[in-house]
Design a protein around this motif. Structure first.
Motif, short mmCIF file in Angstrom:
data_model
loop_
_atom_site.label_atom_id
_atom_site.label_comp_id
_atom_site.label_asym_id
_atom_site.label_seq_id
_atom_site.Cartn_x
_atom_site.Cartn_y
_atom_site.Cartn_z
N HIS A 145 0.74 -1.20 -0.10
CA HIS A 145 0.18 0.06 -0.11
C HIS A 145 0.87 1.28 -0.02
O HIS A 145 0.61 2.19 -0.82
CB HIS A 145 -0.98 0.12 1.25
CG HIS A 145 -1.96 0.97 1.21
ND1 HIS A 145 -3.16 0.55 0.70
CD2 HIS A 145 -2.06 2.49 1.69
CE1 HIS A 145 -4.16 1.60 0.93
NE2 HIS A 145 -3.28 2.66 1.39
N LYS A 167 -6.72 -0.42 -3.99
CA LYS A 167 -6.93 0.15 -2.63
C LYS A 167 -6.06 1.23 -2.42
O LYS A 167 -6.46 2.29 -1.90
CB LYS A 167 -6.89 -0.94 -1.50
CG LYS A 167 -7.82 -1.97 -1.86
CD LYS A 167 -7.75 -3.10 -0.70
CE LYS A 167 -8.87 -4.10 -1.00
NZ LYS A 167 -8.53 -5.51 -0.37
N ASP A 180 -6.85 5.93 -2.08
CA ASP A 180 -6.49 6.54 -1.11
C ASP A 180 -5.95 7.94 -1.59
O ASP A 180 -6.25 8.90 -1.19
CB ASP A 180 -5.53 5.91 -0.04
CG ASP A 180 -6.42 5.25 0.85
OD1 ASP A 180 -7.47 5.14 1.02
OD2 ASP A 180 -5.68 4.50 1.88
N LEU A 230 -15.50 -1.08 -5.31
CA LEU A 230 -14.98 -0.24 -4.30
C LEU A 230 -14.52 0.93 -4.53
O LEU A 230 -14.26 2.09 -3.84
CB LEU A 230 -13.19 -0.92 -4.18
CG LEU A 230 -12.91 -2.41 -3.32
CD1 LEU A 230 -11.74 -3.05 -3.76
CD2 LEU A 230 -13.45 -2.25 -1.86
#
Ligand code: FE2
Length: 419
Positions: free
Chosen positions: A97, A134, A138, A175
């Motif tokens: 991430h 993901k 952000d 998502l």
């Protein structure tokens, strides 16, 4: 960012003679007035210095999840698209991430410094953990003050040809991905490719999403998924929300086929994205001589009334080791490669990194006009010709009425000679 501006003065604008003042209030342009002569900028006014001012630049096609990974874990020595995909599969296993977030943010700052305020990034979703997606969701939030970011759910290794490809695409949309992607020419068979296009168009239509397909990014003249994409867009009356990226094979199609194809393209009103620096590097790799350029038919598409924009595609990743964030470089290369250096083409060339990109991204409030968000760039030059010749970065980038980026003007070369 600085205090809100009240106006930008001494600005030249596309399609208008003379100097103009752009009045700003509450983050938006409110009025455009003609100046009879240059004026001195007052407090909270930006002096454009009699340079051309255009809407903020648009990067319509980039892969932020892969940006700044060139050489990791190994260099793409052959320079082919397919070795790039192999290198990326190895690097993808090392993603975290934080790794994705850091590189993507660094790249977006580089873009912003070059006057880009709108970006569409493809994000590889052929990863069971969807790590990059993901992270990018952000990044979209964290960078919203300086970039509008659209995220494409991009199945790098295929929808039909990758385990659970359909489920991963659906999960990416659930998502929060903005755009449905595809890669039909990389699917194992022609049938898989065509089926994947029909399926992804239904997925987008069902969820009210945009579409951007890596389409026919290959020199094979038999790669004809563009016709499937255009036919589906026409059937669903969705063309203005669908972009065909690359379409390199169109550079290898015969003219008789293209004549038939263009009839469908015009009816469907698809948007086209061409990445000239990337495809000059990646395509033509299986040719001896003469070597093809591997670029779609940009002037012909424009002459047919279709919207074409240029994008960078990569910033130092497994597919392309170069890239500096300056779309003027991409534009310069694209105009050369597409035989578009006639003066009438040059004069309209900035559309390829502004208005046409806005059409591809389906932006609703873009451009310099009263009532629109006060977003624009001040360029180093008075005309598109001067700007292309100079290749100098933007002097300023204004976002919602505030100065986001500002740099000193380059010194004229003659002033640098010391004797
Ligand atoms: Fe791409």
């Amino acid at each position: 960012m600085t205090e809100p501006l009240n106006a930008i003065v001494n600005a030249r604008l596309t399609g208008r003679d003379g100097l103009h003042s752009l009045t700003i209030n509450n983050d938006r342009f409110t009025e455009i007035t003609v100046q009879t002569s240059p004026v001195t900028a007052k407090a909270n006014e930006l002096d454009a210095g009699e340079n051309l001012v255009t809407p903020a630049f648009i990067e319509p096609h980039i892969h932020l999840d892969a940006a700044l990974t060139a050489g990791e874990p190994r260099w793409n020595q052959s320079g082919t698209l397919f070795e790039g995909i192999e290198c990326w599969a190895e690097r993808k296993a090392l993603l975290s991430h934080e790794d994705v977030t850091n590189r993507a943010t660094q790249t977006l700052k580089l873009f912003a410094a070059h006057g880009i305020q709108y970006v569409r990034t493809h994000v590889d979703v052929t990863d069971p953990s969807l790590t990059a997606l993901k992270a990018m969701l952000d990044v979209r939030e964290q960078t919203a003050s300086f970039i509008d970011l659209q995220i494409v759910a991009f199945p790098q290794e295929g929808i039909w040809s990758f385990p659970n490809g359909r489920e991963l695409m659906e999960e990416a949309i659930r998502l929060g991905a903005d755009v449905v992607g595809g890669i039909p020419h990389f699917e194992f068979t022609r049938d898989y490719g065509a089926d994947s296009v029909r399926w992804l168009m239904e997925l987008a239509h069902k969820h009210d999403r945009l579409v951007d397909v890596h389409c026919d990014e290959i020199d094979d003249p038999e790669s004809r998924f563009l016709e499937v994409l255009a036919a589906e867009a026409l059937r669903l009356d969705y063309g203005s929300r669908v972009a065909a990226s690359h379409t390199c094979a169109m550079g290898s199609y015969n003219d008789a086929y293209c004549s038939r194809l263009f009839r469908l393209l015009k009816k469907s009103n698809l948007r086209f994205l061409s990445m000239p620096t990337e495809n000059l590097h990646l395509q033509g790799r299986f040719d001896s001589y003469p070597k093809r350029r591997g670029i779609t038919r940009v002037p012909e598409l424009l002459d047919a009334g279709l919207k074409v924009a240029f994008g960078q595609d990569s910033i130092r990743d497994p597919w392309y080791p170069m890239g500096n964030g300056n779309l003027l470089r991409t534009l310069d290369v694209g105009l050369h490669a597409c035989h578009m250096l006639g003066m009438s083409r040059i004069e309209r060339s900035l559309e390829l990194i502004t208005d046409n990109g806005a059409a591809a991204l389906d932006l609703k409030e873009y451009g310099i006009a009263p009532g629109r968000p006060a977003r624009c760039v001040v360029l180093q030059g008075q005309t598109p010709y001067e700007i292309l010749l100079g290749q100098r970065p933007v002097l300023a980038s204004v976002r919602d009425g505030k100065v986001l980026v500002q740099r000193a003007a380059a010194q004229p070369e003659a002033d640098l000679i010391l004797t």
